[in-house]
Motif scaffolding. Structure first.
Motif, PDB file in Angstrom:
ATOM      1  N   ASP A   1     -13.129 -10.851 -30.203  1.00 31.96           N
ATOM      2  CA  ASP A   1     -12.185  -9.739 -30.184  1.00 31.96           C
ATOM      3  C   ASP A   1     -12.355  -8.783 -31.327  1.00 31.96           C
ATOM      4  O   ASP A   1     -12.031  -8.961 -32.428  1.00 31.96           O
ATOM      5  CB  ASP A   1     -10.905 -10.145 -30.018  1.00 31.96           C
ATOM      6  N   PHE A   2     -13.024  -7.649 -30.941  1.00 30.40           N
ATOM      7  CA  PHE A   2     -13.401  -6.495 -31.872  1.00 30.40           C
ATOM      8  C   PHE A   2     -11.895  -5.939 -32.259  1.00 30.40           C
ATOM      9  O   PHE A   2     -12.164  -4.883 -33.242  1.00 30.40           O
ATOM     10  CB  PHE A   2     -14.377  -5.728 -31.567  1.00 30.40           C
ATOM     11  N   SER A   3     -10.772  -6.165 -31.742  1.00 31.52           N
ATOM     12  CA  SER A   3      -9.650  -5.361 -32.124  1.00 31.52           C
ATOM     13  C   SER A   3      -9.026  -6.217 -33.395  1.00 31.52           C
ATOM     14  O   SER A   3      -8.118  -5.672 -33.955  1.00 31.52           O
ATOM     15  CB  SER A   3      -8.901  -5.313 -31.221  1.00 31.52           C
ATOM     16  N   LEU A   4      -9.665  -7.360 -33.595  1.00 31.00           N
ATOM     17  CA  LEU A   4      -9.216  -8.039 -34.746  1.00 31.00           C
ATOM     18  C   LEU A   4      -9.795  -7.879 -36.302  1.00 31.00           C
ATOM     19  O   LEU A   4     -10.168  -8.801 -36.908  1.00 31.00           O
ATOM     20  CB  LEU A   4      -9.004  -9.658 -34.558  1.00 31.00           C
ATOM     21  N   ASP A   5     -10.016  -6.496 -36.471  1.00 28.94           N
ATOM     22  CA  ASP A   5     -10.738  -6.334 -37.669  1.00 28.94           C
ATOM     23  C   ASP A   5     -12.291  -7.127 -37.762  1.00 28.94           C
ATOM     24  O   ASP A   5     -13.009  -7.156 -37.004  1.00 28.94           O
ATOM     25  CB  ASP A   5      -9.868  -6.255 -38.960  1.00 28.94           C
ATOM     26  N   GLN A   6     -12.337  -7.689 -39.100  1.00 30.35           N
ATOM     27  CA  GLN A   6     -13.439  -8.189 -39.350  1.00 30.35           C
ATOM     28  C   GLN A   6     -13.736  -9.668 -38.896  1.00 30.35           C
ATOM     29  O   GLN A   6     -14.754 -10.371 -38.984  1.00 30.35           O
ATOM     30  CB  GLN A   6     -13.799  -8.171 -40.883  1.00 30.35           C
TER      31      GLN A   6
ATOM     32  N   SER B   1     -16.731 -10.265 -36.393  1.00 28.00           N
ATOM     33  CA  SER B   1     -17.903 -10.029 -37.229  1.00 28.00           C
ATOM     34  C   SER B   1     -18.426 -11.264 -37.980  1.00 28.00           C
ATOM     35  O   SER B   1     -19.585 -11.799 -37.969  1.00 28.00           O
ATOM     36  CB  SER B   1     -17.848  -8.903 -38.277  1.00 28.00           C
ATOM     37  N   LYS B   2     -17.194 -12.133 -38.572  1.00 32.17           N
ATOM     38  CA  LYS B   2     -17.559 -13.203 -39.280  1.00 32.17           C
ATOM     39  C   LYS B   2     -18.124 -14.389 -38.234  1.00 32.17           C
ATOM     40  O   LYS B   2     -19.025 -15.222 -38.570  1.00 32.17           O
ATOM     41  CB  LYS B   2     -16.440 -13.846 -39.935  1.00 32.17           C
ATOM     42  N   LEU B   3     -17.510 -14.300 -36.937  1.00 29.85           N
ATOM     43  CA  LEU B   3     -17.908 -15.292 -36.037  1.00 29.85           C
ATOM     44  C   LEU B   3     -19.225 -15.073 -35.502  1.00 29.85           C
ATOM     45  O   LEU B   3     -20.197 -15.953 -35.628  1.00 29.85           O
ATOM     46  CB  LEU B   3     -16.994 -15.170 -34.684  1.00 29.85           C
ATOM     47  N   ILE B   4     -19.740 -13.841 -35.362  1.00 29.02           N
ATOM     48  CA  ILE B   4     -20.942 -13.422 -34.837  1.00 29.02           C
ATOM     49  C   ILE B   4     -22.226 -13.815 -36.077  1.00 29.02           C
ATOM     50  O   ILE B   4     -23.145 -14.358 -36.041  1.00 29.02           O
ATOM     51  CB  ILE B   4     -21.078 -12.193 -34.561  1.00 29.02           C
ATOM     52  N   LYS B   5     -21.672 -13.506 -37.372  1.00 27.78           N
ATOM     53  CA  LYS B   5     -22.775 -13.637 -38.571  1.00 27.78           C
ATOM     54  C   LYS B   5     -22.966 -15.259 -38.458  1.00 27.78           C
ATOM     55  O   LYS B   5     -24.028 -15.720 -38.828  1.00 27.78           O
ATOM     56  CB  LYS B   5     -22.027 -13.076 -39.687  1.00 27.78           C
ATOM     57  N   GLU B   6     -21.691 -15.981 -38.329  1.00 30.77           N
ATOM     58  CA  GLU B   6     -22.168 -17.565 -38.528  1.00 30.77           C
ATOM     59  C   GLU B   6     -22.836 -18.118 -37.202  1.00 30.77           C
ATOM     60  O   GLU B   6     -23.726 -18.991 -37.582  1.00 30.77           O
ATOM     61  CB  GLU B   6     -20.763 -18.196 -38.388  1.00 30.77           C
ATOM     62  N   ALA B   7     -23.059 -17.273 -36.194  1.00 33.34           N
ATOM     63  CA  ALA B   7     -23.609 -17.857 -35.054  1.00 33.34           C
ATOM     64  C   ALA B   7     -25.099 -17.388 -35.088  1.00 33.34           C
ATOM     65  O   ALA B   7     -25.940 -18.296 -34.533  1.00 33.34           O
ATOM     66  CB  ALA B   7     -23.054 -17.517 -33.539  1.00 33.34           C
ATOM     67  N   LEU B   8     -25.537 -16.569 -35.699  1.00 30.82           N
ATOM     68  CA  LEU B   8     -26.881 -15.888 -35.886  1.00 30.82           C
ATOM     69  C   LEU B   8     -27.444 -16.608 -37.030  1.00 30.82           C
ATOM     70  O   LEU B   8     -28.711 -16.471 -37.134  1.00 30.82           O
ATOM     71  CB  LEU B   8     -26.592 -14.413 -36.287  1.00 30.82           C
TER      72      LEU B   8
ATOM     73  N   GLU C   1      -9.945   1.885 -25.816  1.00 28.76           N
ATOM     74  CA  GLU C   1     -10.705   0.670 -25.487  1.00 28.76           C
ATOM     75  C   GLU C   1     -12.207   1.018 -24.907  1.00 28.76           C
ATOM     76  O   GLU C   1     -13.149   0.522 -25.550  1.00 28.76           O
ATOM     77  CB  GLU C   1     -10.118  -0.081 -24.311  1.00 28.76           C
ATOM     78  N   LEU C   2     -12.319   1.852 -23.918  1.00 25.28           N
ATOM     79  CA  LEU C   2     -13.526   2.283 -23.528  1.00 25.28           C
ATOM     80  C   LEU C   2     -14.697   2.926 -24.932  1.00 25.28           C
ATOM     81  O   LEU C   2     -15.631   2.379 -24.839  1.00 25.28           O
ATOM     82  CB  LEU C   2     -13.477   3.274 -22.430  1.00 25.28           C
ATOM     83  N   VAL C   3     -13.934   3.937 -25.651  1.00 24.76           N
ATOM     84  CA  VAL C   3     -14.687   4.320 -26.653  1.00 24.76           C
ATOM     85  C   VAL C   3     -14.936   3.248 -27.746  1.00 24.76           C
ATOM     86  O   VAL C   3     -16.116   3.279 -28.309  1.00 24.76           O
ATOM     87  CB  VAL C   3     -13.701   5.505 -27.403  1.00 24.76           C
ATOM     88  N   ASN C   4     -13.911   2.131 -28.022  1.00 24.45           N
ATOM     89  CA  ASN C   4     -14.447   1.086 -28.864  1.00 24.45           C
ATOM     90  C   ASN C   4     -15.441   0.266 -28.371  1.00 24.45           C
ATOM     91  O   ASN C   4     -16.395  -0.051 -29.305  1.00 24.45           O
ATOM     92  CB  ASN C   4     -13.057   0.471 -29.038  1.00 24.45           C
ATOM     93  N   LYS C   5     -15.439  -0.107 -27.292  1.00 21.54           N
ATOM     94  CA  LYS C   5     -16.355  -0.758 -26.758  1.00 21.54           C
ATOM     95  C   LYS C   5     -17.843  -0.196 -26.567  1.00 21.54           C
ATOM     96  O   LYS C   5     -18.722  -1.002 -26.996  1.00 21.54           O
ATOM     97  CB  LYS C   5     -15.962  -1.278 -25.261  1.00 21.54           C
ATOM     98  N   ASN C   6     -18.019   1.038 -26.016  1.00 17.49           N
ATOM     99  CA  ASN C   6     -19.155   1.592 -25.760  1.00 17.49           C
ATOM    100  C   ASN C   6     -19.756   2.248 -26.820  1.00 17.49           C
ATOM    101  O   ASN C   6     -21.215   2.443 -26.968  1.00 17.49           O
ATOM    102  CB  ASN C   6     -19.161   2.370 -24.513  1.00 17.49           C
ATOM    103  N   VAL C   7     -18.763   2.552 -27.819  1.00 19.32           N
ATOM    104  CA  VAL C   7     -19.414   3.458 -28.978  1.00 19.32           C
ATOM    105  C   VAL C   7     -19.490   2.549 -30.468  1.00 19.32           C
ATOM    106  O   VAL C   7     -20.474   2.246 -30.999  1.00 19.32           O
ATOM    107  CB  VAL C   7     -18.668   4.506 -29.307  1.00 19.32           C
ATOM    108  N   ALA C   8     -18.300   2.315 -30.856  1.00 19.82           N
ATOM    109  CA  ALA C   8     -17.902   1.359 -32.056  1.00 19.82           C
ATOM    110  C   ALA C   8     -18.511   0.130 -32.116  1.00 19.82           C
ATOM    111  O   ALA C   8     -19.380  -0.305 -32.861  1.00 19.82           O
ATOM    112  CB  ALA C   8     -16.527   1.444 -32.380  1.00 19.82           C
ATOM    113  N   VAL C   9     -18.432  -0.675 -31.105  1.00 21.12           N
ATOM    114  CA  VAL C   9     -18.764  -2.187 -30.990  1.00 21.12           C
ATOM    115  C   VAL C   9     -20.283  -2.134 -30.674  1.00 21.12           C
ATOM    116  O   VAL C   9     -21.013  -2.906 -31.409  1.00 21.12           O
ATOM    117  CB  VAL C   9     -18.148  -2.840 -29.947  1.00 21.12           C
ATOM    118  N   ALA C  10     -20.890  -1.264 -29.920  1.00 23.75           N
ATOM    119  CA  ALA C  10     -22.198  -1.120 -29.687  1.00 23.75           C
ATOM    120  C   ALA C  10     -23.075  -0.885 -31.065  1.00 23.75           C
ATOM    121  O   ALA C  10     -24.156  -1.657 -31.488  1.00 23.75           O
ATOM    122  CB  ALA C  10     -22.521  -0.390 -28.513  1.00 23.75           C
ATOM    123  N   THR C  11     -22.257   0.130 -31.856  1.00 28.71           N
ATOM    124  CA  THR C  11     -22.859   0.420 -33.344  1.00 28.71           C
ATOM    125  C   THR C  11     -22.763  -1.013 -33.893  1.00 28.71           C
ATOM    126  O   THR C  11     -23.870  -1.311 -35.009  1.00 28.71           O
ATOM    127  CB  THR C  11     -22.302   1.441 -33.618  1.00 28.71           C
ATOM    128  N   LEU C  12     -21.756  -1.572 -34.216  1.00 28.50           N
ATOM    129  CA  LEU C  12     -21.399  -2.563 -35.089  1.00 28.50           C
ATOM    130  C   LEU C  12     -22.173  -3.896 -34.711  1.00 28.50           C
ATOM    131  O   LEU C  12     -22.839  -4.478 -35.742  1.00 28.50           O
ATOM    132  CB  LEU C  12     -19.788  -2.930 -34.888  1.00 28.50           C
TER     133      LEU C  12
END
Length: 326
Positions: free
Chosen positions: A125-130, A133-140, A172-183
């Protein structure tokens, strides 16, 4: 003063005095025609090189060229789901990054059973700050990530005026399609750079090529992904990273997706210019490593070529006329 009593004589005298201008105009016309012929031949050669030769000439496997794992963000969208299946068919294990486990659970199980690849689902859930990101880094960690696939949200395709869109939905749309894709790119890219190989695929839409009535957010979000991909490719292509901007046009509903989809870019009946997502993904993946910006499907490339021939002011005028008549 002598009178001119012959039309042929008058025409001959005028032609003699204007011959220089006629020759100049003929030369300009010949150069213009030659330039258009050269451009047409160049586009035909590009079409063959991007869409046909890679499917006929055997190359190294995708795992050898890029890596063993792929990260898919936006797999709830039919085209991203089809792209993930095509990667799995080539023996690549899949990591799904999603906010809703139910949207990809069946897909992950199906890919593991059908192709014998590993699948991992990360609830982020990318609305919960970082925290995400920590979950994804652990999985990678410890995995040879060779692919990142970001897909634009299909909800953007629904015709809706900007002022009619609720503020929360817009954020939400801007966050998902712009911010999260970049992150997501920021999270996956360091490992690719370290291994000097990898591919980032951003699937947007042909809407980024021309403004569309009632689809301001779609045009803007896909335009961002397109320019983001091109800039990223310019910056990291020299370090072994291939970044591709996929700009598909209309597609038919997939077998798993009901034809009553709210997306205006999805046609219920498959056809030559409206392929099923599975067909599109099979064509698109063959262009990986060949073209950094493509429609991914050669009939769509023909459509894009015709669209480029139309001046934007004519396109806008035609759109306004279409709106007024509808």
């Amino acid at each position: 003063m002598a009178a001119v009593d012959s039309f042929q004589f008058l025409y001959r005298e005028i032609s003699r005095s204007c011959s220089f201008y006629f020759e100049t105009l003929a030369l300009v016309g010949a150069l213009y025609t030659a330039s258009k012929v050269i451009i047409l031949l160049r586009d035909c050669c590009t079409l063959v090189r991007v869409h046909f030769l890679p499917r006929m000439i055997p190359t190294k496997s995708l795992t050898q060229r890029f890596g063993d794992w792929a990260v898919i963000y936006g797999a709830s969208e039919p085209v991203a789901k089809a792209y993930a299946e095509e990667l799995a068919r080539h023996g690549i294990s899949i990591i799904f990054v999603t906010k809703d486990h139910a949207s990809v659970r069946d897909t992950a199980a199906s890919l593991s059973q059908s192709y014998g690849v590993e699948t991992v689902i990360i609830l982020a859930d990318f609305s919960l700050d970082q925290a995400a990101s920590k979950l994804i880094k652990e999985a990678l960690r410890g995995k040879d990530i060779g692919f990142l696939v970001n897909c634009v949200d299909e909800a953007l395709s629904s015709p809706q005026s900007l002022i009619e869109m609720p503020e929360q939905s817009l954020l939400e749309l801007v966050n998902k399609n712009v911010a999260v894709a970049t992150l997501m790119t920021r999270l996956v890219l360091p490992g690719m750079v370290e291994r000097s190989r990898g591919a980032v695929v951003n699937i947007s839409s042909g809407a980024c090529c021309r403004p569309l009535p009632g689809r301001v957010t779609l045009t803007a979000a896909t335009g961002y992904l397109d320019h983001f991909s091109r800039a990223l490719h310019m910056e990291y292509s020299g370090r072994g990273i291939f970044v591709q901007s996929l700009i598909p046009f209309q597609m038919a509903s997939s077998e798993q997706q009901p034809s009553s989809s709210s997306s205006s870019t999805a046609s219920s009946k498959p056809g030559w210019f409206a392929p099923k997502p599975e067909v599109y993904a099979r064509h698109a993946i063959s262009t990986l490593g060949v073209s950094n910006r493509t429609t991914g499907y050669w009939p769509h490339t023909l459509q894009y070529g015709l669209m480029r021939c139309i001046p934007e002011w004519i396109w806008v005028l035609g759109s306004r006329v279409f709106i007024s008549l509808s």
